[in-house]
Design a protein around this motif. Sequence first.
Motif, PDB file in Angstrom:
ATOM      1  N   ASP A 111       0.810  -1.221   0.000  1.00  0.00           N
ATOM      2  CA  ASP A 111       0.000   0.000   0.000  1.00  0.00           C
ATOM      3  C   ASP A 111       0.842   1.270   0.000  1.00  0.00           C
ATOM      4  O   ASP A 111       0.305   2.370   0.104  1.00  0.00           O
ATOM      5  N   GLU A 112       2.176   1.125  -0.121  1.00  0.00           N
ATOM      6  CA  GLU A 112       3.046   2.308  -0.149  1.00  0.00           C
ATOM      7  C   GLU A 112       2.862   3.042  -1.466  1.00  0.00           C
ATOM      8  O   GLU A 112       3.039   2.460  -2.536  1.00  0.00           O
ATOM      9  N   GLN A 113       2.519   4.314  -1.390  1.00  0.00           N
ATOM     10  CA  GLN A 113       2.262   5.091  -2.604  1.00  0.00           C
ATOM     11  C   GLN A 113       3.432   5.968  -3.013  1.00  0.00           C
ATOM     12  O   GLN A 113       3.491   6.408  -4.160  1.00  0.00           O
ATOM     13  N   ILE A 114       4.341   6.231  -2.085  1.00  0.00           N
ATOM     14  CA  ILE A 114       5.451   7.140  -2.379  1.00  0.00           C
ATOM     15  C   ILE A 114       6.766   6.489  -1.961  1.00  0.00           C
ATOM     16  O   ILE A 114       6.922   6.043  -0.816  1.00  0.00           O
ATOM     17  N   LEU A 115       7.713   6.419  -2.889  1.00  0.00           N
ATOM     18  CA  LEU A 115       9.018   5.867  -2.560  1.00  0.00           C
ATOM     19  C   LEU A 115      10.093   6.502  -3.430  1.00  0.00           C
ATOM     20  O   LEU A 115       9.802   7.136  -4.450  1.00  0.00           O
ATOM     21  N   SER A 116      11.329   6.321  -2.998  1.00  0.00           N
ATOM     22  CA  SER A 116      12.486   6.898  -3.693  1.00  0.00           C
ATOM     23  C   SER A 116      13.417   5.794  -4.150  1.00  0.00           C
ATOM     24  O   SER A 116      13.543   4.761  -3.494  1.00  0.00           O
ATOM     25  N   CYS A 117      14.084   6.014  -5.291  1.00  0.00           N
ATOM     26  CA  CYS A 117      15.116   5.089  -5.775  1.00  0.00           C
ATOM     27  C   CYS A 117      16.507   5.514  -5.323  1.00  0.00           C
ATOM     28  O   CYS A 117      17.512   5.051  -5.873  1.00  0.00           O
ATOM     29  N   ALA A 118      16.553   6.399  -4.308  1.00  0.00           N
ATOM     30  CA  ALA A 118      17.831   6.894  -3.785  1.00  0.00           C
ATOM     31  C   ALA A 118      18.649   7.543  -4.907  1.00  0.00           C
ATOM     32  O   ALA A 118      18.087   7.989  -5.895  1.00  0.00           O
ATOM     33  N   SER A 119      19.964   7.588  -4.750  1.00  0.00           N
ATOM     34  CA  SER A 119      20.813   8.238  -5.757  1.00  0.00           C
ATOM     35  C   SER A 119      21.586   7.200  -6.540  1.00  0.00           C
ATOM     36  O   SER A 119      21.640   6.021  -6.176  1.00  0.00           O
ATOM     37  N   CYS A 120      22.211   7.632  -7.627  1.00  0.00           N
ATOM     38  CA  CYS A 120      23.029   6.727  -8.436  1.00  0.00           C
ATOM     39  C   CYS A 120      24.181   6.168  -7.611  1.00  0.00           C
ATOM     40  O   CYS A 120      24.521   4.981  -7.716  1.00  0.00           O
ATOM     41  N   THR A 121      24.776   7.011  -6.752  1.00  0.00           N
ATOM     42  CA  THR A 121      25.910   6.565  -5.945  1.00  0.00           C
ATOM     43  C   THR A 121      25.469   5.589  -4.865  1.00  0.00           C
ATOM     44  O   THR A 121      26.150   4.599  -4.594  1.00  0.00           O
ATOM     45  N   THR A 122      24.306   5.841  -4.255  1.00  0.00           N
ATOM     46  CA  THR A 122      23.771   4.895  -3.273  1.00  0.00           C
ATOM     47  C   THR A 122      23.545   3.538  -3.921  1.00  0.00           C
ATOM     48  O   THR A 122      23.887   2.494  -3.355  1.00  0.00           O
ATOM     49  N   ASN A 123      22.984   3.527  -5.132  1.00  0.00           N
ATOM     50  CA  ASN A 123      22.762   2.274  -5.845  1.00  0.00           C
ATOM     51  C   ASN A 123      24.077   1.595  -6.200  1.00  0.00           C
ATOM     52  O   ASN A 123      24.141   0.361  -6.282  1.00  0.00           O
ATOM     53  N   ALA A 176      25.024   9.913  -0.352  1.00  0.00           N
ATOM     54  CA  ALA A 176      24.988   8.457  -0.506  1.00  0.00           C
ATOM     55  C   ALA A 176      25.288   7.735   0.807  1.00  0.00           C
ATOM     56  O   ALA A 176      24.648   6.732   1.133  1.00  0.00           O
ATOM     57  N   ALA A 177      26.261   8.242   1.566  1.00  0.00           N
ATOM     58  CA  ALA A 177      26.650   7.554   2.796  1.00  0.00           C
ATOM     59  C   ALA A 177      25.505   7.537   3.801  1.00  0.00           C
ATOM     60  O   ALA A 177      25.207   6.503   4.419  1.00  0.00           O
ATOM     61  N   SER A 178      24.828   8.667   3.964  1.00  0.00           N
ATOM     62  CA  SER A 178      23.720   8.715   4.921  1.00  0.00           C
ATOM     63  C   SER A 178      22.535   7.892   4.448  1.00  0.00           C
ATOM     64  O   SER A 178      21.743   7.390   5.259  1.00  0.00           O
ATOM     65  N   ALA A 179      22.388   7.726   3.113  1.00  0.00           N
ATOM     66  CA  ALA A 179      21.269   6.953   2.567  1.00  0.00           C
ATOM     67  C   ALA A 179      21.455   5.459   2.752  1.00  0.00           C
ATOM     68  O   ALA A 179      20.489   4.694   2.650  1.00  0.00           O
ATOM     69  N   VAL A 180      22.682   5.030   3.044  1.00  0.00           N
ATOM     70  CA  VAL A 180      22.947   3.604   3.252  1.00  0.00           C
ATOM     71  C   VAL A 180      22.089   3.063   4.389  1.00  0.00           C
ATOM     72  O   VAL A 180      21.569   1.941   4.325  1.00  0.00           O
ATOM     73  N   ALA A 181      21.923   3.860   5.446  1.00  0.00           N
ATOM     74  CA  ALA A 181      21.172   3.404   6.617  1.00  0.00           C
ATOM     75  C   ALA A 181      19.727   3.068   6.268  1.00  0.00           C
ATOM     76  O   ALA A 181      19.131   2.167   6.864  1.00  0.00           O
ATOM     77  N   LYS A 182      19.145   3.787   5.292  1.00  0.00           N
ATOM     78  CA  LYS A 182      17.772   3.488   4.892  1.00  0.00           C
ATOM     79  C   LYS A 182      17.684   2.200   4.079  1.00  0.00           C
ATOM     80  O   LYS A 182      16.736   1.431   4.215  1.00  0.00           O
ATOM     81  N   ALA A 183      18.674   1.976   3.231  1.00  0.00           N
ATOM     82  CA  ALA A 183      18.653   0.789   2.378  1.00  0.00           C
ATOM     83  C   ALA A 183      19.136  -0.458   3.103  1.00  0.00           C
ATOM     84  O   ALA A 183      18.685  -1.565   2.815  1.00  0.00           O
ATOM     85  N   LEU A 184      20.061  -0.272   4.054  1.00  0.00           N
ATOM     86  CA  LEU A 184      20.606  -1.389   4.834  1.00  0.00           C
ATOM     87  C   LEU A 184      20.456  -1.088   6.324  1.00  0.00           C
ATOM     88  O   LEU A 184      21.450  -0.844   7.016  1.00  0.00           O
ATOM     89  N   PRO A 185      19.254  -1.111   6.851  1.00  0.00           N
ATOM     90  CA  PRO A 185      19.045  -0.736   8.252  1.00  0.00           C
ATOM     91  C   PRO A 185      19.738  -1.664   9.243  1.00  0.00           C
ATOM     92  O   PRO A 185      20.021  -1.260  10.374  1.00  0.00           O
ATOM     93  N   ASP A 186      20.035  -2.904   8.846  1.00  0.00           N
ATOM     94  CA  ASP A 186      20.704  -3.841   9.750  1.00  0.00           C
ATOM     95  C   ASP A 186      22.214  -3.628   9.804  1.00  0.00           C
ATOM     96  O   ASP A 186      22.886  -4.220  10.659  1.00  0.00           O
ATOM     97  N   LEU A 187      22.741  -2.812   8.900  1.00  0.00           N
ATOM     98  CA  LEU A 187      24.179  -2.529   8.910  1.00  0.00           C
ATOM     99  C   LEU A 187      24.487  -1.529  10.018  1.00  0.00           C
ATOM    100  O   LEU A 187      24.019  -0.392   9.988  1.00  0.00           O
ATOM    101  N   LYS A 188      25.251  -1.944  10.986  1.00  0.00           N
ATOM    102  CA  LYS A 188      25.557  -1.074  12.136  1.00  0.00           C
ATOM    103  C   LYS A 188      26.816  -0.233  11.918  1.00  0.00           C
ATOM    104  O   LYS A 188      27.109   0.657  12.698  1.00  0.00           O
ATOM    105  N   ALA A 189      27.564  -0.534  10.864  1.00  0.00           N
ATOM    106  CA  ALA A 189      28.812   0.187  10.620  1.00  0.00           C
ATOM    107  C   ALA A 189      28.541   1.643  10.255  1.00  0.00           C
ATOM    108  O   ALA A 189      27.570   1.957   9.570  1.00  0.00           O
TER     109      ALA A 189
END
Length: 481
Positions: A280-292, A349-362
């Motif tokens: 049911d999510e209607q709004i999402l982002s593909c992040a940035s090219c560098t994050t990908n 890109a670095a700050s966006a990593v936490a959203k894509a990999l929430p289990d990564l604690k580094a």
Amino acid sequence: MTVNDDSFTNWKNREEIAESMIPIIGKLHRERDVTVLLHSRSLVNKSVVSILKTHRFARQIAGEELSVTDTLPFLQALTTLDLGPSQIDLGMLAATYKADERGLSIEEFTAEAVSGATGANKIECRQGRDVVLYGFGRIGRLVARLLIEKAGSGNGLRLRAIVVRGGGADDLVKRASLLRRDSIHGQFQGTITVDEANGTIVANGNEIKVIYANDPSEIDYTEYGIKDAILIDNTGKWRDREGLSKHLRPGVDKVVLTAPGKGDVPNIVHGVNHDMIKPDEQILSCASCTTNAIVPPLKAMEDEYGVVRGHVETVHSFTNDQNLLDNYHKSERRGRSAPLNMVITETGAASAVAKALPDLKAKITGSSIRVPVPDVSIAILNLQLARETTREEVLDHLREVSLTSPLKRQIDFTSAPDAVSNDFIGSRHASIVDAGATKVEGDNAILYLWYDNEFGYSCQVIRVVQYVSGVEYPTYPAPAV
């Protein structure tokens, strides 16, 4: 006959076989919505030489070139089956058949390997899903090319409209021309005509309405026969939920942003966290090219070695956000001439990593340098690992991930000793590991990751859109997990 004559005769024979494959691949795609792949690379709408080159890529996997004489029997076997919409990998079929010791015929093995897409198990062709592009810049036009390329049977994604601000005289003709020719990515593969009376661009038979508007609130998409559409905003003007919600107008069901989302907007990197998207999510982002570019290899390293901390430095091609010559800009350094300078700037890109990999604690930090090339960037990922390893072990791991894992569409691998940025223009992967540049010492690994920040990223956007639309069909044989 000389050795050279033997080589040429062999080449001509393989050309003839590849030619015979093209109509079979095309018919499966048009009539059954089946995409034929070779080790995750599509063979649809490919030339004879492209098919032969893609077969040669198999050397990376098996150590020897895969011949069209090996894969043609599997392709022919597919034509005898009651196939439904799917993606079928001839390379994986050939490889798994070779390893199978049951003595089955190619026809029997193929029927078993793709049984999930046949008979009572097959997925029925879905209705096409309308897509609207809001904005028609660098990413917008490449996404348009990909949508048109993948139109296939007409049951997948259908580009129905683009929304732009009015540009004066001959606006439609000029926009069609920018779609037709690109200084970096070359000519559009097909035909484009302009229907000025109806305000449409017709590309390979796809009628694309050009809607002029200065704000999303001005548009009712149902007036153009558009319904339940996925709107791709590639302007970057709105990045939070409140702003992007403006696009949820009559006829639009979901909004996908081609820039990092802010606040609670999910940042999606296909291959890593796309399966976490709520229906049911209607709004999402593909992040940035560098994050990908960095998240898939970062996940591959985390899964195998553990990551304690890391830093990413991107050497990034210049973009339209910078000035051609020195001029006023809201950011100090980006006001300086892009084609004449290296420009230190920030990256999210670095700050966006936490959203894509929430289990990564580094903790991951990052910065960026814009350089005078128009496309293809490189991310230098410096990681402290949780255990010691060797360069050979890391390269073997990443090579295997790029070839056989669920991340094989995101991560590519090159061992070419003379590779430079231009070699990766048009790459459909999120990033390409440069084996020759990789450095590993103890628990420290430095990865050099090339990426086409325009086209490779656009491919990731399309994968996300396919997933949320329900037209990302399963692949057979199933990839190893």
